[in-house]
Design a protein around this motif. Structure first.
Motif, mmCIF file in Angstrom:
data_model
loop_
_atom_site.group_PDB
_atom_site.id
_atom_site.type_symbol
_atom_site.label_atom_id
_atom_site.label_comp_id
_atom_site.label_asym_id
_atom_site.label_seq_id
_atom_site.Cartn_x
_atom_site.Cartn_y
_atom_site.Cartn_z
ATOM 1 N N ALA A 114 4.781 -52.175 -12.440
ATOM 2 C CA ALA A 114 4.856 -53.168 -11.368
ATOM 3 C C ALA A 114 4.784 -52.495 -9.991
ATOM 4 O O ALA A 114 4.083 -52.990 -9.092
ATOM 5 C CB ALA A 114 6.135 -53.993 -11.498
ATOM 6 N N LEU A 115 5.471 -51.373 -9.832
ATOM 7 C CA LEU A 115 5.400 -50.634 -8.562
ATOM 8 C C LEU A 115 3.969 -50.177 -8.286
ATOM 9 O O LEU A 115 3.483 -50.291 -7.153
ATOM 10 C CB LEU A 115 6.313 -49.405 -8.608
ATOM 11 C CG LEU A 115 7.749 -49.577 -8.160
ATOM 12 C CD1 LEU A 115 8.532 -48.282 -8.366
ATOM 13 C CD2 LEU A 115 7.824 -50.021 -6.715
ATOM 14 N N ALA A 116 3.300 -49.664 -9.306
ATOM 15 C CA ALA A 116 1.929 -49.191 -9.143
ATOM 16 C C ALA A 116 0.981 -50.349 -8.827
ATOM 17 O O ALA A 116 0.066 -50.202 -8.006
ATOM 18 C CB ALA A 116 1.483 -48.440 -10.391
ATOM 19 N N VAL A 117 1.204 -51.510 -9.440
ATOM 20 C CA VAL A 117 0.394 -52.695 -9.126
ATOM 21 C C VAL A 117 0.632 -53.085 -7.665
ATOM 22 O O VAL A 117 -0.306 -53.391 -6.930
ATOM 23 C CB VAL A 117 0.721 -53.872 -10.074
ATOM 24 C CG1 VAL A 117 0.105 -55.173 -9.572
ATOM 25 C CG2 VAL A 117 0.249 -53.562 -11.488
ATOM 26 N N ASN A 118 1.882 -53.049 -7.252
ATOM 27 C CA ASN A 118 2.226 -53.386 -5.872
ATOM 28 C C ASN A 118 1.523 -52.455 -4.884
ATOM 29 O O ASN A 118 1.158 -52.866 -3.786
ATOM 30 C CB ASN A 118 3.744 -53.325 -5.679
ATOM 31 C CG ASN A 118 4.177 -53.855 -4.337
ATOM 32 O OD1 ASN A 118 3.768 -54.930 -3.920
ATOM 33 N ND2 ASN A 118 5.006 -53.091 -3.643
ATOM 34 N N ARG A 119 1.299 -51.221 -5.295
ATOM 35 C CA ARG A 119 0.630 -50.227 -4.441
ATOM 36 C C ARG A 119 -0.893 -50.207 -4.668
ATOM 37 O O ARG A 119 -1.576 -49.318 -4.182
ATOM 38 C CB ARG A 119 1.222 -48.848 -4.711
ATOM 39 C CG ARG A 119 2.672 -48.766 -4.294
ATOM 40 C CD ARG A 119 3.272 -47.423 -4.610
ATOM 41 N NE ARG A 119 4.664 -47.401 -4.191
ATOM 42 C CZ ARG A 119 5.628 -46.784 -4.848
ATOM 43 N NH1 ARG A 119 5.353 -46.113 -5.961
ATOM 44 N NH2 ARG A 119 6.862 -46.812 -4.407
ATOM 45 N N SER A 120 -1.379 -51.180 -5.429
ATOM 46 C CA SER A 120 -2.815 -51.334 -5.728
ATOM 47 C C SER A 120 -3.428 -50.121 -6.419
ATOM 48 O O SER A 120 -4.596 -49.797 -6.204
ATOM 49 C CB SER A 120 -3.595 -51.682 -4.459
ATOM 50 O OG SER A 120 -3.155 -52.923 -3.953
ATOM 51 N N ASN A 121 -2.660 -49.474 -7.284
ATOM 52 C CA ASN A 121 -3.156 -48.361 -8.092
ATOM 53 C C ASN A 121 -4.222 -48.921 -9.041
ATOM 54 O O ASN A 121 -3.947 -49.846 -9.803
ATOM 55 C CB ASN A 121 -1.992 -47.739 -8.864
ATOM 56 C CG ASN A 121 -2.415 -46.690 -9.860
ATOM 57 O OD1 ASN A 121 -3.167 -46.962 -10.797
ATOM 58 N ND2 ASN A 121 -1.904 -45.484 -9.669
ATOM 59 N N PRO A 122 -5.445 -48.380 -9.024
ATOM 60 C CA PRO A 122 -6.538 -48.930 -9.850
ATOM 61 C C PRO A 122 -6.219 -48.957 -11.348
ATOM 62 O O PRO A 122 -6.540 -49.936 -12.034
ATOM 63 C CB PRO A 122 -7.713 -47.998 -9.564
ATOM 64 C CG PRO A 122 -7.403 -47.364 -8.255
ATOM 65 C CD PRO A 122 -5.908 -47.287 -8.172
ATOM 66 N N GLN A 123 -5.601 -47.901 -11.859
ATOM 67 C CA GLN A 123 -5.249 -47.855 -13.277
ATOM 68 C C GLN A 123 -4.218 -48.950 -13.604
ATOM 69 O O GLN A 123 -4.329 -49.635 -14.621
ATOM 70 C CB GLN A 123 -4.694 -46.475 -13.633
ATOM 71 C CG GLN A 123 -4.457 -46.275 -15.108
ATOM 72 C CD GLN A 123 -3.901 -44.880 -15.407
ATOM 73 O OE1 GLN A 123 -3.549 -44.121 -14.513
ATOM 74 N NE2 GLN A 123 -3.806 -44.562 -16.684
ATOM 75 N N ALA A 124 -3.244 -49.134 -12.717
ATOM 76 C CA ALA A 124 -2.221 -50.167 -12.925
ATOM 77 C C ALA A 124 -2.827 -51.562 -12.838
ATOM 78 O O ALA A 124 -2.492 -52.443 -13.634
ATOM 79 C CB ALA A 124 -1.105 -50.006 -11.896
ATOM 80 N N LEU A 125 -3.727 -51.757 -11.883
ATOM 81 C CA LEU A 125 -4.367 -53.073 -11.741
ATOM 82 C C LEU A 125 -5.182 -53.425 -12.984
ATOM 83 O O LEU A 125 -5.155 -54.573 -13.444
ATOM 84 C CB LEU A 125 -5.248 -53.102 -10.488
ATOM 85 C CG LEU A 125 -4.489 -53.069 -9.160
ATOM 86 C CD1 LEU A 125 -5.453 -52.864 -8.006
ATOM 87 C CD2 LEU A 125 -3.672 -54.339 -8.973
ATOM 88 N N ALA A 126 -5.872 -52.438 -13.533
ATOM 89 C CA ALA A 126 -6.653 -52.674 -14.756
ATOM 90 C C ALA A 126 -5.727 -53.030 -15.915
ATOM 91 O O ALA A 126 -6.005 -53.964 -16.679
ATOM 92 C CB ALA A 126 -7.484 -51.440 -15.094
ATOM 93 N N LEU A 127 -4.630 -52.326 -16.033
ATOM 94 C CA LEU A 127 -3.670 -52.602 -17.104
ATOM 95 C C LEU A 127 -2.996 -53.966 -16.901
ATOM 96 O O LEU A 127 -2.760 -54.699 -17.858
ATOM 97 C CB LEU A 127 -2.619 -51.495 -17.174
ATOM 98 C CG LEU A 127 -1.609 -51.575 -18.305
ATOM 99 C CD1 LEU A 127 -2.295 -51.605 -19.667
ATOM 100 C CD2 LEU A 127 -0.652 -50.397 -18.227
#
Length: 150
Positions: free
Chosen positions: A11-24
């Motif tokens: 969730a933190l990585a999605v919040n920071r728009s991390n591409p790998q996190a967004l894909a997951l």
């Protein structure tokens, strides 16, 4: 490899728009990330998670809801709405929003009202009927006077 050891990390990585996190976050079908129910309750109390939730796939939304339903037992506080006393479990979502805006709710009760209201905001008002509530011991007369409940 994913690199996310918990749903909080994801969730933190999605919040920071991390591409790998967004894909997951958009897929999640094969993700083996577990969602800790107590961690999920804490996440719902953060402001930034509101921007993460819309980016989650339906699979993630269902998984997070299941974690909330599994781990959350909410004290069934008696709330004063107008002239009637109503258990938290019977309060409608719209009434929760109005009630939350009032300053007269004790802080411990306010946190539970905020949690229930957030669940309704994210997963829909109909989800509130699926939450589990626990009886709260009746307050003593002294605590009633101190808290201004009645």
């Amino acid at each position: 490899p994913q690199g996310f050891t918990s749903f909080w990390d994801l969730a933190l990585a999605v919040n920071r728009s991390n591409p790998q996190a967004l894909a997951l976050a958009q897929d999640g079908e094969d993700s083996h990330i577990t969602i800790d129910p107590s961690e999920m309750k804490k996440l719902l109390g953060t402001l930034w998670f509101r921007s993460v939730f819309p980016r989650l796939s339906q699979t993630w939304r269902e998984r997070t809801l299941n974690a909330v339903l599994e781990g959350a037992v909410i004290p069934n506080h008696t709330l004063r709405i107008g002239r009637r006393d109503v258990p938290l479990s019977d309060v409608q979502h719209a009434e929760l929003k109005e009630l939350f805006s009032k300053l007269s709710i004790p802080e411990d009760v306010r946190a539970d009202v905020r949690f229930v209201m957030t669940v309704g905001n994210l997963w829909g008002a109909e989800t509130l009927a699926r939450l589990r509530y626990a009886d709260v011991p009746a307050p003593s007369r002294l605590s009633e006077r101190l808290l201004g409940i009645r």
